[in-house]
Design an enzyme around this catalytic site. Structure first.
Site, PDB file in Angstrom:
ATOM      1  N   ASP A 135      12.540  28.908  29.792  1.00 48.38           N
ATOM      2  CA  ASP A 135      12.224  27.472  29.800  1.00 48.38           C
ATOM      3  C   ASP A 135      11.903  27.011  31.222  1.00 48.38           C
ATOM      4  O   ASP A 135      12.443  26.028  31.717  1.00 48.38           O
ATOM      5  CB  ASP A 135      13.394  26.669  29.218  1.00 48.38           C
TER       6      ASP A 135
ATOM      7  N   GLY B  91      19.240  17.959  26.524  1.00 50.34           N
ATOM      8  CA  GLY B  91      19.307  18.062  25.076  1.00 50.34           C
ATOM      9  C   GLY B  91      20.703  17.753  24.540  1.00 50.34           C
ATOM     10  O   GLY B  91      20.873  16.916  23.660  1.00 50.34           O
ATOM     11  N   PHE B  92      21.696  18.414  25.085  1.00 56.56           N
ATOM     12  CA  PHE B  92      23.067  18.232  24.611  1.00 56.56           C
ATOM     13  C   PHE B  92      23.916  17.445  25.601  1.00 56.56           C
ATOM     14  O   PHE B  92      24.908  16.845  25.233  1.00 56.56           O
ATOM     15  CB  PHE B  92      23.770  19.588  24.455  1.00 56.56           C
ATOM     16  N   ALA B  93      23.548  17.543  26.846  1.00 58.60           N
ATOM     17  CA  ALA B  93      24.481  17.129  27.897  1.00 58.60           C
ATOM     18  C   ALA B  93      24.033  15.895  28.654  1.00 58.60           C
ATOM     19  O   ALA B  93      22.845  15.584  28.723  1.00 58.60           O
ATOM     20  CB  ALA B  93      24.634  18.277  28.894  1.00 58.60           C
ATOM     21  N   ARG B  94      25.028  15.232  29.192  1.00 60.91           N
ATOM     22  CA  ARG B  94      24.773  14.273  30.250  1.00 60.91           C
ATOM     23  C   ARG B  94      25.383  14.887  31.482  1.00 60.91           C
ATOM     24  O   ARG B  94      26.460  15.477  31.411  1.00 60.91           O
ATOM     25  CB  ARG B  94      25.432  12.933  29.956  1.00 60.91           C
ATOM     26  N   CYS B  95      24.695  14.747  32.578  1.00 63.15           N
ATOM     27  CA  CYS B  95      25.167  15.420  33.780  1.00 63.15           C
ATOM     28  C   CYS B  95      25.624  14.369  34.795  1.00 63.15           C
ATOM     29  O   CYS B  95      24.879  13.438  35.118  1.00 63.15           O
ATOM     30  CB  CYS B  95      24.018  16.259  34.333  1.00 63.15           C
TER      31      CYS B  95
ATOM     32  N   GLY C 281      21.600  12.787  35.149  1.00 59.86           N
ATOM     33  CA  GLY C 281      20.494  12.930  34.209  1.00 59.86           C
ATOM     34  C   GLY C 281      21.034  13.325  32.859  1.00 59.86           C
ATOM     35  O   GLY C 281      22.231  13.535  32.700  1.00 59.86           O
ATOM     36  N   LYS C 282      20.127  13.396  31.905  1.00 58.71           N
ATOM     37  CA  LYS C 282      20.600  13.848  30.592  1.00 58.71           C
ATOM     38  C   LYS C 282      19.637  14.855  30.014  1.00 58.71           C
ATOM     39  O   LYS C 282      18.438  14.822  30.277  1.00 58.71           O
ATOM     40  CB  LYS C 282      20.818  12.671  29.658  1.00 58.71           C
TER      41      LYS C 282
HETATM   42  P1  ADP Z   1      20.549  20.333  28.892  1.00 56.94           P
HETATM   43  O1  ADP Z   1      20.907  21.771  29.040  1.00 56.94           O
HETATM   44  O2  ADP Z   1      21.390  19.603  27.909  1.00 56.94           O
HETATM   45  O3  ADP Z   1      19.085  20.126  28.651  1.00 56.94           O
HETATM   46  P2  ADP Z   1      20.143  19.943  31.668  1.00 56.94           P
HETATM   47  O4  ADP Z   1      20.559  21.212  32.262  1.00 56.94           O
HETATM   48  O5  ADP Z   1      18.670  19.773  31.467  1.00 56.94           O
HETATM   49  O6  ADP Z   1      20.877  19.663  30.291  1.00 56.94           O
HETATM   50  O7  ADP Z   1      20.676  18.774  32.552  1.00 56.94           O
HETATM   51  C1  ADP Z   1      20.370  17.418  32.271  1.00 56.94           C
HETATM   52  C2  ADP Z   1      19.991  16.675  33.529  1.00 56.94           C
HETATM   53  O8  ADP Z   1      21.083  16.684  34.432  1.00 56.94           O
HETATM   54  C3  ADP Z   1      18.855  17.289  34.316  1.00 56.94           C
HETATM   55  O9  ADP Z   1      17.618  16.838  33.888  1.00 56.94           O
HETATM   56  C4  ADP Z   1      19.160  16.829  35.740  1.00 56.94           C
HETATM   57  O10 ADP Z   1      18.642  15.547  35.951  1.00 56.94           O
HETATM   58  C5  ADP Z   1      20.658  16.794  35.766  1.00 56.94           C
HETATM   59  N1  ADP Z   1      21.207  18.033  36.348  1.00 56.94           N
HETATM   60  C6  ADP Z   1      21.487  19.187  35.695  1.00 56.94           C
HETATM   61  N2  ADP Z   1      22.002  20.096  36.544  1.00 56.94           N
HETATM   62  C7  ADP Z   1      22.050  19.517  37.757  1.00 56.94           C
HETATM   63  C8  ADP Z   1      22.480  19.942  39.068  1.00 56.94           C
HETATM   64  N3  ADP Z   1      22.965  21.158  39.267  1.00 56.94           N
HETATM   65  N4  ADP Z   1      22.397  19.069  40.089  1.00 56.94           N
HETATM   66  C9  ADP Z   1      21.892  17.822  39.876  1.00 56.94           C
HETATM   67  N5  ADP Z   1      21.466  17.364  38.684  1.00 56.94           N
HETATM   68  C10 ADP Z   1      21.545  18.192  37.634  1.00 56.94           C
END
Ligand code: ADP
Length: 663
Positions: free
Chosen positions: A186, A73-77, A70-71
């Protein structure tokens, strides 16, 4: 962050692209399908692969990058696997360029500092972090079932027992945070992650802060607009009660289907929040209403505390399941309070999803249970079929529900493909209404992401003059869509591959395929399992979908042009290619497959582009308006360039992918 090391010598080039699942537009009329012919291969050449291995410069540990989760604000995960241990992580990858400003970097440092101290069953575990010259990497516990936002997207409303199940876990995690004087700030569906075993974990500490005395609290407005508490909007600072308010909004959303203060206008939403103006639907139980009213109080001091919420009759009198089945991510579970007789659902879920089930010997009682569950799934997906139209628009008799002959013992013939190879090739966990969320193997967004990067590289490096590249003979595994029918206004999208296998991606995200030898039917449920049935004894409950598959097959056979089929590769034991997603634009149809193939069909002249990687090298096949195909090594196009008509189509495809990435 200060402890992290930099490495200059390990440039990591990932393939990044947007991942928001999008739906294929329903078409009122099936488009004109086409068929084609391709040529056999001559040579294979090796090509340098883009690096997907990331190394921690401090420890030397390597990680292989997997699918995009997923993605934010800053990151792609991304899912990543530690090479030496095979341990899986969810890794947030934050490009330095995204956090170039001091306050942005501070945010990430704050997130890491707060998160790394937390250790609780219902809080996403922070493992470690490091950075290289391009990115910061944050390694987290992998929550393979994504988040409550994904569940909500598929289900819209949950049952009260499910809401209790999730809320108890949120409250447990939140109590832990508040006890440590940490505010999440949040809380929303997307930040409640779901593990493989359906446990909820509070995550994303990007906005978290330490609790300050009232007068020293920061007065910034932060959080998700719909879930902001009145005191946050009045800039009185964020306290633990503000997290409780957001929890109330989450409870309301899960039970009612939309947030309590949602309007089309943000100002109006804020006005409603400040006035605590919302409606309580009649379908809510009185205890749920009473609890919501107790949480959504304008004054933080009057709001129920987390302990009071747990003591409320909504929790004390209502049944909370110990576990939820994974299938509840996409469909309403059959939940029963504990009962001396075993719950039907628990039994069925165990026999279908459980780890230790016997594949062949099942009691007749279990067989019935499985049949019922399968019936349930099919009903969920296609129960509204009363009659349907042929692709020409003629009404024909209903076919679903008619048992075909020969479906004697569905359960004995039901086998779950358990080998690593087949499981990774199978669609897992696709969501209702969106086929983008496969839990294992390649996802549609992953395929798009890779294709975008590959095409971008290709077009930016290719000579602009019209070139005449040398074509290859086609690889025997090269498979492409030779016929297709869009019947998504009713059922789904059907296609025939050049190897004569047939597939249907149903509107609910399930997939059924019949290989060229027509021996077995491959079925991918929405619950992450891939099943194979002998075609002659498909369970009665799947006959509706089977009939649609046959209907598509015979329609394509009868009405669409023949030709262009390649010899069938040996398919024994291998699941057929699966369509992950399709997208129609005004000019073209884009299809993405689980082997990474991308195909674009241009309607006006029936030309097609197919980007595939049958072995180590990317191949690009162009099928011209005369249905002659030529396949090129992408690497050779980079040197020689290509014809103008191909170039324009490549550019169109790239634009389409970029548009999807941005949406
Ligand atoms: P940001 O801090 O940049 O907003 P997020 O923490 O919201 O990033 O992570 C972006 C996306 O990555 C999430 O919406 C989710 O789909 C995926 N993600 C984040 N952490 C996990 C995790 N521990 N396990 C599975 N997917 C995750």
């Amino acid at each position: 962050m200060e402890s992290a090391c930099y490495v200059q010598s390990h440039p990591f080039r990932g393939h990044l692209l947007g991942t928001d699942p999008y739906r294929s537009p329903a078409a009122a009329h099936p488009p004109k399908p086409a068929q084609d012919r391709s040529e056999p291969p001559r040579a294979q050449q090796q090509q340098q692969q883009p690096c997907r291995i990331i190394s921690d410069p401090c420890t030397g540990r390597s990680y292989s990058k997997g699918r995009l989760l997923g993605k934010g604000g800053f990151a792609r995960c991304y899912e990543m696997t530690e090479v030496s241990t095979n341990k899986l992580y969810a890794v947030k990858v934050i490009p330095h360029s995204r956090v170039a400003k001091p306050h942005q970097r501070e945010k990430i440092v704050n997130e890491i500092d707060l998160h790394k101290e937390l250790h609780h069953k219902h809080v996403v575990k922070f493992s470690h972090h490091f950075e290289d010259s391009e990115n910061i990497y944050i390694f987290l516990e992998l929550c393979s079932r994504k988040s409550l936002a994904h569940i909500w997207k598929a289900r819209h409303t949950l049952l009260e027992p499910e809401v209790r199940y999730y809320m108890k876990q949120i409250i447990s995690g939140l109590k832990y945070l508040h006890l440590r004087n940490i505010l999440h700030r949040d809380l929303k569906l997307g930040n409640f992650f779901i593990s493989e075993s359906m446990e909820l974990k509070v995550g994303d500490f990007g906005l978290a802060a330490r609790l300050e005395p009232l007068e020293q609290r920061k007065k910034t407005i932060c959080g998700t607009p719909n879930y902001l508490a009145p005191e946050v909007l009045y800039r009185q600072g964020h306290g633990p009660e503000s997290d409780v308010w957001s929890l109330g909004c989450v409870m309301y959303t899960l039970l009612c289907g939309s947030p309590p203060f949602e309007t089309s206008d943000l100002k109006e939403t804020y006005r409603c929040i400040k006035q605590v103006k919302y409606t309580l639907p009649a379908c809510l139980s009185s205890s749920a209403r009473h609890l919501i009213v107790g949480i959504l109080k304008r004054s933080p001091g009057e709001r129920l505390t987390l302990d009071q919420i747990l003591d409320h009759e909504f929790f004390t009198k209502g049944y909370t399941p110990d576990k939820l089945p994974p299938s509840s991510c996409v469909m309403t579970p059959d939940l029963h309070p504990p009962n001396p007789a075993r719950s039907l659902f628990a039994k069925v879920a165990k026999s279908l999803f459980g780890k230790n089930k016997s594949k062949t010997k099942k009691s007749s009682e279990e067989k019935d249970d499985i049949s019922k569950l399968v019936t349930g799934l099919v009903k969920t997906s296609i129960c509204r079929q009363l009659s349907y139209k042929t692709v020409d628009g003629n009404e024909i008799a209903p076919v679903s529900g008619h048992a075909l002959t020969g479906s004697s013992s569905p359960v004995e013939t039901l086998t779950e493909e358990a080998s690593g190879k087949s499981v990774s090739r199978s669609i897992r966990g696709s969501l209702v209404g969106s086929s983008d969320a496969f839990e294992d193997g390649v996802s549609a967004s992953g395929v798009m992401e890779t294709a975008l990067e590959v095409l971008k590289d290709c077009l930016s490096s290719m000579p602009t003059v019209e070139g005449k590249p040398t074509s290859l003979a086609i690889h025997e595994r090269f498979v492409w869509v030779s016929k297709w029918v869009d019947y998504s206004n009713k059922y789904g999208f059907g296609y025939q591959l050049s190897n004569r296998s047939i597939g249907v991606l149903f509107n609910n995200g399930t997939h059924m395929a019949l290989p060229a030898n027509r021996r077995n039917v491959h079925y991918n449920l929405t619950n992450s399992r891939h099943f194979v049935f002998p075609a002659a004894s498909v369970p009665e409950q799947l006959q509706g979908q089977m009939n649609i598959l046959n209907y598509f097959a015979s329609y394509m056979e009868r009405n669409l042009m023949k030709g262009g089929d390649l010899p069938c590769p040996d398919e024994e034991g291998r699941p057929p290619l699966l369509l992950l997603q399709w997208v129609k634009t005004e000019h073209a149809l884009l299809m993405l497959f689980n082997n990474g193939t991308l195909q674009v069909n241009f309607y006006n002249d029936h030309t097609k582009l197919v980007l595939s990687k049958p072995q180590d090298s990317y191949l690009l096949t162009y099928i011209n308006r005369d249905r002659n195909s030529q396949t090129f090594l992408l690497s050779s196009l980079l040197e020689t360039g290509c014809s103008l008509e191909m170039f324009h189509r490549l550019k169109y495809t790239l634009k389409l992918l970029q548009q999807k990435a941005e949406s």
